[in-house]
Design a protein around this motif. Structure first.
Motif, PDB file in Angstrom:
ATOM      1  N   LEU A 149      22.320  38.856   5.334  1.00 57.61           N
ATOM      2  CA  LEU A 149      22.814  39.486   4.133  1.00 57.61           C
ATOM      3  C   LEU A 149      21.893  38.899   3.141  1.00 57.61           C
ATOM      4  O   LEU A 149      21.899  39.585   2.047  1.00 57.61           O
ATOM      5  CB  LEU A 149      24.267  39.392   3.819  1.00 57.61           C
ATOM      6  CG  LEU A 149      24.955  40.342   2.823  1.00 57.61           C
ATOM      7  CD1 LEU A 149      26.241  40.625   3.038  1.00 57.61           C
ATOM      8  CD2 LEU A 149      24.934  39.364   1.403  1.00 57.61           C
ATOM      9  N   LYS A 150      21.500  37.822   3.009  1.00 52.52           N
ATOM     10  CA  LYS A 150      20.789  37.181   1.894  1.00 52.52           C
ATOM     11  C   LYS A 150      19.300  38.078   1.655  1.00 52.52           C
ATOM     12  O   LYS A 150      19.057  37.912   0.535  1.00 52.52           O
ATOM     13  CB  LYS A 150      20.538  35.753   2.256  1.00 52.52           C
ATOM     14  CG  LYS A 150      21.511  34.841   2.557  1.00 52.52           C
ATOM     15  CD  LYS A 150      22.320  34.366   1.225  1.00 52.52           C
ATOM     16  CE  LYS A 150      23.144  33.104   1.502  1.00 52.52           C
ATOM     17  NZ  LYS A 150      24.050  33.168   2.206  1.00 52.52           N
ATOM     18  N   ASP A 151      19.030  38.686   2.437  1.00 53.00           N
ATOM     19  CA  ASP A 151      17.636  39.489   2.397  1.00 53.00           C
ATOM     20  C   ASP A 151      18.115  40.628   1.087  1.00 53.00           C
ATOM     21  O   ASP A 151      17.022  40.945   0.348  1.00 53.00           O
ATOM     22  CB  ASP A 151      17.478  40.323   3.550  1.00 53.00           C
ATOM     23  CG  ASP A 151      16.493  39.763   4.555  1.00 53.00           C
ATOM     24  OD1 ASP A 151      16.115  38.420   4.380  1.00 53.00           O
ATOM     25  OD2 ASP A 151      16.690  39.877   5.851  1.00 53.00           O
ATOM     26  N   SER A 154      29.793  40.961   8.750  1.00 53.38           N
ATOM     27  CA  SER A 154      29.127  40.023   9.592  1.00 53.38           C
ATOM     28  C   SER A 154      27.551  39.764   8.834  1.00 53.38           C
ATOM     29  O   SER A 154      26.789  40.645   8.933  1.00 53.38           O
ATOM     30  CB  SER A 154      28.818  40.584  10.953  1.00 53.38           C
ATOM     31  OG  SER A 154      28.196  39.476  12.005  1.00 53.38           O
ATOM     32  N   THR A 155      27.732  38.294   8.369  1.00 54.45           N
ATOM     33  CA  THR A 155      26.635  38.213   7.482  1.00 54.45           C
ATOM     34  C   THR A 155      25.421  37.697   7.883  1.00 54.45           C
ATOM     35  O   THR A 155      24.525  37.637   7.221  1.00 54.45           O
ATOM     36  CB  THR A 155      27.197  37.153   6.225  1.00 54.45           C
ATOM     37  OG1 THR A 155      28.026  36.128   7.005  1.00 54.45           O
ATOM     38  CG2 THR A 155      28.235  37.896   5.269  1.00 54.45           C
ATOM     39  N   GLY A 156      25.379  37.182   9.264  1.00 56.19           N
ATOM     40  CA  GLY A 156      24.155  36.594   9.805  1.00 56.19           C
ATOM     41  C   GLY A 156      24.154  36.580  11.120  1.00 56.19           C
ATOM     42  O   GLY A 156      25.221  36.558  12.006  1.00 56.19           O
ATOM     43  N   GLY A 171      20.250  27.507   4.078  1.00 54.77           N
ATOM     44  CA  GLY A 171      19.307  27.943   5.439  1.00 54.77           C
ATOM     45  C   GLY A 171      18.925  29.215   5.149  1.00 54.77           C
ATOM     46  O   GLY A 171      17.571  29.621   5.046  1.00 54.77           O
ATOM     47  N   ASN A 172      20.036  30.243   5.360  1.00 46.50           N
ATOM     48  CA  ASN A 172      19.558  31.778   5.168  1.00 46.50           C
ATOM     49  C   ASN A 172      18.879  32.197   3.923  1.00 46.50           C
ATOM     50  O   ASN A 172      18.010  32.893   4.105  1.00 46.50           O
ATOM     51  CB  ASN A 172      20.872  32.554   5.485  1.00 46.50           C
ATOM     52  CG  ASN A 172      21.426  32.401   6.761  1.00 46.50           C
ATOM     53  OD1 ASN A 172      20.402  32.283   7.716  1.00 46.50           O
ATOM     54  ND2 ASN A 172      22.553  32.689   7.119  1.00 46.50           N
ATOM     55  N   ALA A 173      19.527  31.670   2.698  1.00 48.29           N
ATOM     56  CA  ALA A 173      18.875  32.074   1.383  1.00 48.29           C
ATOM     57  C   ALA A 173      17.439  31.947   1.658  1.00 48.29           C
ATOM     58  O   ALA A 173      16.581  32.623   1.065  1.00 48.29           O
ATOM     59  CB  ALA A 173      19.571  31.661  -0.011  1.00 48.29           C
TER      60      ALA A 173
HETATM   61  C1  LIG Z   1      25.179  32.475   2.512  1.00 44.12           C
HETATM   62  C2  LIG Z   1      26.006  32.963   3.663  1.00 44.12           C
HETATM   63  C3  LIG Z   1      27.402  33.151   3.306  1.00 44.12           C
HETATM   64  C4  LIG Z   1      28.188  32.858   1.718  1.00 44.12           C
HETATM   65  O1  LIG Z   1      27.538  33.436   0.843  1.00 44.12           O
HETATM   66  P1  LIG Z   1      27.751  32.743  -0.667  1.00 44.12           P
HETATM   67  O2  LIG Z   1      27.095  33.466  -1.611  1.00 44.12           O
HETATM   68  O3  LIG Z   1      27.153  31.257  -0.577  1.00 44.12           O
HETATM   69  O4  LIG Z   1      29.110  32.579  -0.885  1.00 44.12           O
HETATM   70  C5  LIG Z   1      28.089  33.754   4.429  1.00 44.12           C
HETATM   71  N1  LIG Z   1      27.832  33.883   5.635  1.00 44.12           N
HETATM   72  C6  LIG Z   1      26.273  33.601   5.801  1.00 44.12           C
HETATM   73  C7  LIG Z   1      25.819  33.918   7.365  1.00 44.12           C
HETATM   74  C8  LIG Z   1      25.547  33.280   4.637  1.00 44.12           C
HETATM   75  O5  LIG Z   1      24.260  33.011   5.029  1.00 44.12           O
END
Ligand SMILES: *Cc1c(COP(=O)(O)O)cnc(C)c1O
Ligand SMILES: [Zn+2]
Length: 420
Positions: free
Chosen positions: A120-122, A384-386, A146-148
Motif C-alpha cells: 500500500l506504501k506505493d 491486505s497491505t503488503g 522496509g516497504n516505504a
Molecule cells: C507500513 C505498513 C503498515 C502500517 O502502516 P503505518 O502507516 O506504519 O501505520 C501495515 N502493513 C504493511 C504491509 C506496511 O508496509
C-alpha cells in the motif's frame, strides 16, 4: 479521458496542526512551525472547488485506472503523473466463504499487495515523488521498516529521482533486494527503527533532500487515503460498516479515515465506516494508549514478526488515534500465531498472499468477531497491505514444509500427502 482539475493553489488552502489547531496558508510545510516534530499537519482542501471536478459522473467518465483518477483530492499539481508507476486500482474481492463462516453480512478483501512494489506504501510514494519533482528536488530520502523504502525507491527510479534509504538491520531480505535493484543508496542501520529514523532525520536536514518520512510528511497519508476512495467507489459509494487496517506509525490508518472523510465532505458517501485499528500483541502502543482514560503513548517493545508494524514509537499518533475515535471504531491486538494462521487462511481460501503485517487486519477482524466487537451480520472490508513474497521466511514458517519424495508414483501413493 482525463478529467479537468483546478490548480493546486485553489484546491489546497494550506495545512492545520493536529496539536495546536493553527492554520498555515503555505504549501509543503512538513510539520507545524510552532509545535515542531510532534505537530503533525493535516492538509486542508477546499471542497467547494473540488466538488466541481470530482463527482460520481466525472468518476464514471474517467478512464484513468490508477490513484490519479482522484487527482483533485491529492496535494500535487499533477504535471508528470503519466510518468509514474501504475499505483492503485487494486482488486476488492468478496470473500464469501470466510464471510459466511464468521457470520458477517459481507466480507471484502482489498488486496493492496498487488501494487507495483507490493504494498500500500506505493500510494504514498507515488504522490511523494511527484511532489518532490514538482518542487525541483533531485534526491528523496526516508527511513522505513522496509516497504516505504522499497516503494520510495521504485517510484523514484521510474521518475528519474535518486534515493537514499535508511532501514533497520532486521528488514527482510525481499525488501532489501527490491531497494538495491531499484538503485537506492541503502544504509542498513545497526539498531532499531528509532535509531534508523533519527539518523535519517539528521541526514535529510544536513543534505537537504526531499523527506518521505511517513510520520512527518503530511503528503503521505494523503496518498494513502486513495485506498478508501477506491474501496468506496468499488462498493458503489456504500462502504461497509467496518474497515480494518493494520497499524505501525499510524499514517495508513490516518489516511484510510481521511479518504472516507473527504468523500463524506463532498457528499459522495452518507456514512463513514467504523475503523478497526489492529496491532500485534508484541508491539501495541496504540492499543495500550486507547485503553487509558486519556490516551498517552508509551514506547513499546518491537517484539513481533510482523516487521512492517513493529513500531515502538509511532510517528503519527494523532491521526491514528483520531481515525478510530472519530469513526467510533476500535483498537485490537492479535498474537503473532494468529497472524501466521491468517496467512494460511487467506492463502487457502482466497488466493491472497499477504505478508504478516498484510494479513494482520484480517486477523483483527476475526478476533473482533469473536469478542463481539463486530456483530453478526455486519459488513466489513479488510485491507491486505503488503505482499507475502516480500517475506518468504515468515511465509514458510506459516505454511510448513513441502513433501520430499523419490520420483515415483509408488512413493507419491505411500507418502500419504494426497489422503489429507
Ligand atoms: C507500513 C505498513 C503498515 C502500517 O502502516 P503505518 O502507516 O506504519 O501505520 C501495515 N502493513 C504493511 C504491509 C506496511 O508496509
Ligand atoms: Zn502546532
Amino acid at each position: 479521458m482525463r478529467n479537468q482539475v483546478a490548480p493546486l493553489r485553489e484546491r489546497v488552502t494550506g495545512s492545520t496542526c493536529t496539536l495546536c489547531q493553527k492554520h498555515f496558508a503555505e504549501l509543503d510545510l512538513l510539520t507545524c512551525p510552532e509545535c515542531g516534530e510532534k505537530g503533525i499537519l493535516d492538509i486542508e482542501f477546499n471542497y467547494d472547488v473540488i466538488k466541481k471536478d470530482l463527482t460520481k459522473e466525472s468518476l464514471a467518465a474517467n478512464d484513468e485506472r490508477s490513484i490519479w483518477r482522484y487527482l483533485p483530492l491529492l496535494p500535487v499539481e499533477g504535471k508528470d503523473i503519466e510518468h509514474t508507476l501504475r499505483v492503485g486500482n487494486t482488486p476488492l474481492y468478496e470473500s464469501e466463504r470466510l464471510g459466511k463462516e464468521w457470520g458477517l453480512g459481507k466480507l471484502y478483501i482489498k488486496d493492496d499487495g498487488v501494487n507495483p512494489t507490493g504494498s500500500l506504501k506505493d500510494r504514498a510514494s507515488a504522490v511523494a515523488v511527484i511532489r518532490a519533482k514538482e518542487l525541483g528536488y533531485e534526491t528523496i530520502s526516508c527511513s522505513s521498516t522496509g516497504n516505504a523504502a522499497s516503494s520510495c525507491a521504485g517510484n523514484a527510479a521510474r521518475l528519474g529521482l535518486k534515493t537514499v534509504i535508511f532501514v533497520p538491520e532486521r528488514a527482510p531480505e525481499g525488501k532489501l533486494a527490491q531497494l538495491l535493484i531499484f538503485g537506492a543508496k541503502v544504509v542498513s542501520v545497526i539498531g532499531d527503527y528509532k535509531a534508523t529514523f533519527d539518523l535519517s532525520k539528521a541526514a535529510i536536514s544536513h543534505y537537504g533532500w526531499y523527506n518521505r518520512n511517513a510520520g512527518i510528511n503530511p503528503v503521505m497519508s494523503e496518498g494513502k487515503k486513495t485506498v478508501s476512495l477506491e474501496i468506496a467507489e468499488q462498493l458503489n459509494f456504500e462502504p461497509t460498516d467496518w474497515v480494518a487496517c493494520s497499524v505501525g506509525d499510524g499514517c495508513t490508518i490516518g489516511g484510510v479515515y481521511t479518504g472516507f472523510k473527504d468523500l463524506y465532505e463532498l457528499g459522495l458517501i452518507k456514512k463513514i465506516p467504523r475503523i478497526l485499528g489492529v496491532q500485534s500483541t508484541g508491539c501495541k502502543p496504540f492499543v495500550d494508549a486507547a485503553a487509558l482514560p486519556q490516551p498517552v503513548l508509551v514506547p513499546a517493545e518491537e517484539n513481533t514478526l510482523a516487521d512492517s508494524i513493529a513500531v515502538g514509537i509511532p510517528r503519527n499518533p494523532n491521526k491514528a488515534l483520531r481515525a478510530v475515535r472519530e469513526s467510533n471504531g476500535k483498537w485490537i491486538a492479535v498474537s503473532d500465531d494468529d497472524i501466521l494462521d491468517m496467512m494460511r487462511v487467506l492463502g487457502r481460501n482466497e488466493g491472497v498472499f499477504g505478508e504478516p503485517a498484510g494479513v494482520t487486519a484480517t486477523a483483527g477482524v476475526l478476533a473482533a468477531v469473536k469478542q463481539g466487537i463486530i456483530k453478526q451480520g455486519e459488513t466489513v472490508t479488510t485491507i491486505s497491505t503488503g505482499s507475502g513474497l516480500k517475506d518468504v521466511k515468515n511465509a514458510l514458517l506459516a505454511a510448513g514444509k513441502s513433501t520430499r519424495l523419490e520420483p515415483s508414483l509408488e512413493a507419491l501413493e505411500a507418502s500419504g500427502l494426497l489422503d489429507k
